[in-house]
Design a protein around this motif. Structure first.
Motif, PDB file in Angstrom:
ATOM      1  N   LEU A  32     -10.164   7.417 -55.465  1.00  7.04           N
ATOM      2  CA  LEU A  32      -9.080   8.285 -55.459  1.00  7.04           C
ATOM      3  C   LEU A  32      -8.278   8.150 -54.131  1.00  7.04           C
ATOM      4  O   LEU A  32      -6.861   8.097 -54.467  1.00  7.04           O
ATOM      5  N   PHE A  33      -8.549   7.868 -53.000  1.00  5.65           N
ATOM      6  CA  PHE A  33      -7.559   7.613 -51.810  1.00  5.65           C
ATOM      7  C   PHE A  33      -7.015   6.306 -51.948  1.00  5.65           C
ATOM      8  O   PHE A  33      -5.735   6.274 -51.557  1.00  5.65           O
ATOM      9  N   GLY A  34      -7.743   5.156 -52.387  1.00  5.12           N
ATOM     10  CA  GLY A  34      -6.910   3.999 -52.817  1.00  5.12           C
ATOM     11  C   GLY A  34      -5.689   4.223 -53.491  1.00  5.12           C
ATOM     12  O   GLY A  34      -4.720   3.766 -53.395  1.00  5.12           O
ATOM     13  N   VAL A  35      -5.909   4.925 -54.832  1.00  5.94           N
ATOM     14  CA  VAL A  35      -4.784   4.958 -55.804  1.00  5.94           C
ATOM     15  C   VAL A  35      -3.836   5.795 -55.227  1.00  5.94           C
ATOM     16  O   VAL A  35      -2.538   5.563 -55.292  1.00  5.94           O
ATOM     17  N   LEU A  36      -4.138   6.972 -54.540  1.00  3.50           N
ATOM     18  CA  LEU A  36      -3.079   7.789 -53.760  1.00  3.50           C
ATOM     19  C   LEU A  36      -2.366   6.945 -52.829  1.00  3.50           C
ATOM     20  O   LEU A  36      -1.057   7.327 -52.756  1.00  3.50           O
ATOM     21  N   SER A  37      -3.186   6.216 -52.004  1.00  4.84           N
ATOM     22  CA  SER A  37      -2.189   5.321 -50.887  1.00  4.84           C
ATOM     23  C   SER A  37      -1.292   4.425 -51.769  1.00  4.84           C
ATOM     24  O   SER A  37      -0.139   4.266 -51.154  1.00  4.84           O
ATOM     25  N   ILE A  38      -1.712   3.930 -52.752  1.00  2.00           N
ATOM     26  CA  ILE A  38      -0.597   2.962 -53.513  1.00  2.00           C
ATOM     27  C   ILE A  38       0.409   3.808 -53.982  1.00  2.00           C
ATOM     28  O   ILE A  38       1.809   3.498 -53.896  1.00  2.00           O
ATOM     29  N   LEU A  39       0.145   4.994 -54.598  1.00  2.00           N
ATOM     30  CA  LEU A  39       1.273   5.841 -55.194  1.00  2.00           C
ATOM     31  C   LEU A  39       2.309   6.370 -54.305  1.00  2.00           C
ATOM     32  O   LEU A  39       3.482   6.350 -54.328  1.00  2.00           O
ATOM     33  N   PHE A  40       1.682   6.513 -52.914  1.00  2.00           N
ATOM     34  CA  PHE A  40       2.457   7.432 -52.030  1.00  2.00           C
ATOM     35  C   PHE A  40       3.275   6.318 -51.101  1.00  2.00           C
ATOM     36  O   PHE A  40       4.175   6.744 -50.456  1.00  2.00           O
ATOM     37  N   THR A  41       2.868   5.097 -51.011  1.00  2.00           N
ATOM     38  CA  THR A  41       3.532   3.969 -50.439  1.00  2.00           C
ATOM     39  C   THR A  41       4.294   3.026 -51.313  1.00  2.00           C
ATOM     40  O   THR A  41       4.937   1.942 -50.465  1.00  2.00           O
ATOM     41  N   ARG A  42       4.357   3.275 -52.639  1.00  2.00           N
ATOM     42  CA  ARG A  42       5.163   2.456 -53.474  1.00  2.00           C
ATOM     43  C   ARG A  42       6.591   2.594 -53.287  1.00  2.00           C
ATOM     44  O   ARG A  42       7.017   3.719 -53.365  1.00  2.00           O
ATOM     45  N   GLY A  43       7.299   1.391 -53.065  1.00  2.00           N
ATOM     46  CA  GLY A  43       8.739   1.584 -53.165  1.00  2.00           C
ATOM     47  C   GLY A  43       9.424   2.347 -52.066  1.00  2.00           C
ATOM     48  O   GLY A  43      10.177   3.522 -52.068  1.00  2.00           O
ATOM     49  N   LEU A  44       8.751   2.033 -50.863  1.00  2.00           N
ATOM     50  CA  LEU A  44       9.345   2.955 -49.405  1.00  2.00           C
ATOM     51  C   LEU A  44      10.890   2.674 -49.183  1.00  2.00           C
ATOM     52  O   LEU A  44      11.345   1.562 -49.426  1.00  2.00           O
ATOM     53  N   LYS A  45      11.244   3.775 -48.792  1.00  2.00           N
ATOM     54  CA  LYS A  45      12.868   3.767 -48.473  1.00  2.00           C
ATOM     55  C   LYS A  45      13.337   4.155 -47.293  1.00  2.00           C
ATOM     56  O   LYS A  45      12.415   4.965 -46.644  1.00  2.00           O
ATOM     57  N   ARG A  46      14.394   3.875 -46.474  1.00  2.00           N
ATOM     58  CA  ARG A  46      14.687   4.196 -45.393  1.00  2.00           C
ATOM     59  C   ARG A  46      15.113   5.939 -45.400  1.00  2.00           C
ATOM     60  O   ARG A  46      14.583   6.531 -44.534  1.00  2.00           O
ATOM     61  N   VAL A  47      15.388   6.500 -46.468  1.00  2.00           N
ATOM     62  CA  VAL A  47      15.509   7.861 -46.520  1.00  2.00           C
ATOM     63  C   VAL A  47      14.416   8.239 -47.348  1.00  2.00           C
ATOM     64  O   VAL A  47      14.482   8.078 -48.591  1.00  2.00           O
ATOM     65  N   PRO A  48      13.418   8.756 -47.000  1.00  2.20           N
ATOM     66  CA  PRO A  48      12.116   9.237 -47.746  1.00  2.20           C
ATOM     67  C   PRO A  48      12.313  10.262 -48.816  1.00  2.20           C
ATOM     68  O   PRO A  48      12.904  11.268 -48.679  1.00  2.20           O
ATOM     69  N   GLY A  49      11.631   9.748 -49.875  1.00  8.81           N
ATOM     70  CA  GLY A  49      11.401  10.911 -50.961  1.00  8.81           C
ATOM     71  C   GLY A  49      10.367  12.004 -50.733  1.00  8.81           C
ATOM     72  O   GLY A  49       9.482  11.852 -49.600  1.00  8.81           O
ATOM     73  N   LYS A  50       9.864  12.712 -51.431  1.00 14.51           N
ATOM     74  CA  LYS A  50       8.897  14.044 -51.416  1.00 14.51           C
ATOM     75  C   LYS A  50       7.494  12.951 -51.094  1.00 14.51           C
ATOM     76  O   LYS A  50       6.772  13.404 -50.007  1.00 14.51           O
ATOM     77  N   LYS A  51       7.063  11.998 -51.942  1.00 11.04           N
ATOM     78  CA  LYS A  51       5.984  11.416 -51.780  1.00 11.04           C
ATOM     79  C   LYS A  51       5.843  10.525 -50.257  1.00 11.04           C
ATOM     80  O   LYS A  51       4.553  10.651 -49.783  1.00 11.04           O
ATOM     81  N   GLN A  52       6.743   9.792 -50.116  1.00  7.49           N
ATOM     82  CA  GLN A  52       6.960   9.063 -48.940  1.00  7.49           C
ATOM     83  C   GLN A  52       6.746  10.124 -47.800  1.00  7.49           C
ATOM     84  O   GLN A  52       6.312   9.724 -46.757  1.00  7.49           O
ATOM     85  N   ALA A  53       7.367  11.335 -47.816  1.00  6.11           N
ATOM     86  CA  ALA A  53       7.663  12.267 -46.590  1.00  6.11           C
ATOM     87  C   ALA A  53       6.048  12.602 -46.268  1.00  6.11           C
ATOM     88  O   ALA A  53       5.819  12.907 -45.146  1.00  6.11           O
ATOM     89  N   VAL A  54       5.326  12.787 -47.422  1.00  7.40           N
ATOM     90  CA  VAL A  54       4.025  13.170 -47.402  1.00  7.40           C
ATOM     91  C   VAL A  54       3.298  12.406 -46.543  1.00  7.40           C
ATOM     92  O   VAL A  54       2.383  12.630 -45.554  1.00  7.40           O
ATOM     93  N   ALA A  55       3.278  11.037 -46.868  1.00  3.13           N
ATOM     94  CA  ALA A  55       2.539  10.086 -46.336  1.00  3.13           C
ATOM     95  C   ALA A  55       2.876   9.886 -44.954  1.00  3.13           C
ATOM     96  O   ALA A  55       2.312   9.442 -44.136  1.00  3.13           O
ATOM     97  N   GLU A  56       4.173   9.795 -44.470  1.00  2.59           N
ATOM     98  CA  GLU A  56       4.635   9.669 -43.244  1.00  2.59           C
ATOM     99  C   GLU A  56       4.001  10.780 -42.485  1.00  2.59           C
ATOM    100  O   GLU A  56       3.883  10.544 -41.358  1.00  2.59           O
ATOM    101  N   MET A  57       4.109  12.224 -42.912  1.00  3.14           N
ATOM    102  CA  MET A  57       3.620  13.124 -42.099  1.00  3.14           C
ATOM    103  C   MET A  57       2.308  12.997 -42.036  1.00  3.14           C
ATOM    104  O   MET A  57       1.603  13.287 -40.689  1.00  3.14           O
TER     105      MET A  57
END
Length: 226
Positions: A32-57
């Motif tokens: 579960l955490f493996g799948v979530l980590s892939i989903l939350f870090t896929r397509g990282l951008k300089r201006v983070p979206g919601k998923k990337q913001a959660v991962a960065e937090m």
């Protein structure tokens, strides 16, 4: 501790290996955490979206947690500490969905403690060198070496027993409460345990995760700087 509940068994090279509920639950959490980590870090951008913001937090919180407790020079441990926090917390909270926490099994608690123990020793050797690492057993005076050795050997025992004992006690109390409510009504079993779940599952599970993680980090800092 107790009789193992095997979900299935496999025969390999003439030996039969049983896979208990606790092993399977851990696999599910890891996947579960493996799948979530892939989903939350896929397509990282300089201006983070919601998923990337959660991962960065999560990463920033873990980074701050390590720095504030053991110092900025230990940020190499952030991946391990973050993984330890999430994995332990997830295991401790499975009681909320009607599954006994895997950490109620002493073999699981001991496995977690031994993992932390070996991480501490290997990281300490990496930081100070193998010679200085072994010299540390003789500080502050050489005749204390047996006591220092015993202290390090007992670390995984202490970590595992604390985690196992507290999680088992909390789950046992909840079981007794449900048994006691059987004679009233189904509604009592549905409503009355809610605040108790908040304490024994969420609060106690989070506390045990924090204590385990803090003791791991503090012991590592003490050994490296001894």
């Amino acid at each position: 501790m107790g009789e193992a509940k095997y979900l299935f068994k496999l025969s390999l090279f003439g030996q039969q290996y049983g896979f208990s509920e606790n092993i399977v639950i851990q696999w599910v959490i890891i996947i579960l955490f493996g799948v979530l980590s892939i989903l939350f870090t896929r397509g990282l951008k300089r201006v983070p979206g919601k998923k990337q913001a959660v991962a960065e937090m999560i990463v920033e919180y873990t980074n701050s947690f390590v720095k504030s407790n053991i110092g900025e020079k230990y940020t190499e441990l952030v991946p391990y500490v973050g993984s330890l926090i999430l994995f332990l917390l997830a295991m401790n909270l499975t009681g909320l969905v009607g599954i006994e926490p895997p950490t109620m099994d002493y073999s699981v608690a001991l496995g977690m403690a031994l993992t932390s123990f070996f991480i501490i020793q290997v990281y300490a050797i990496k930081k100070v060198g193998i010679g200085h690492y072994f010299l540390g057993y003789g500080k502050p005076v050489a005749f204390l070496a047996p006591m220092n050795i015993l202290e390090r050997i007992l670390l995984p025992v202490s970590l595992s027993l604390r985690l196992f004992g507290n999680m088992t006690a909390a789950a046992t109390i909840m079981t007794i409460i449900y048994k006691g409510l059987e004679g009233i009504t189904w509604f009592a079993q549905l409503v009355i345990p809610i605040p108790l779940h908040v304490y024994f599952d969420i609060f106690d599970g989070a506390v045990q995760m924090i204590v385990f993680t803090m003791l791991t980090m503090i012991n590592l800092k003490v050994i490296v700087e001894h």
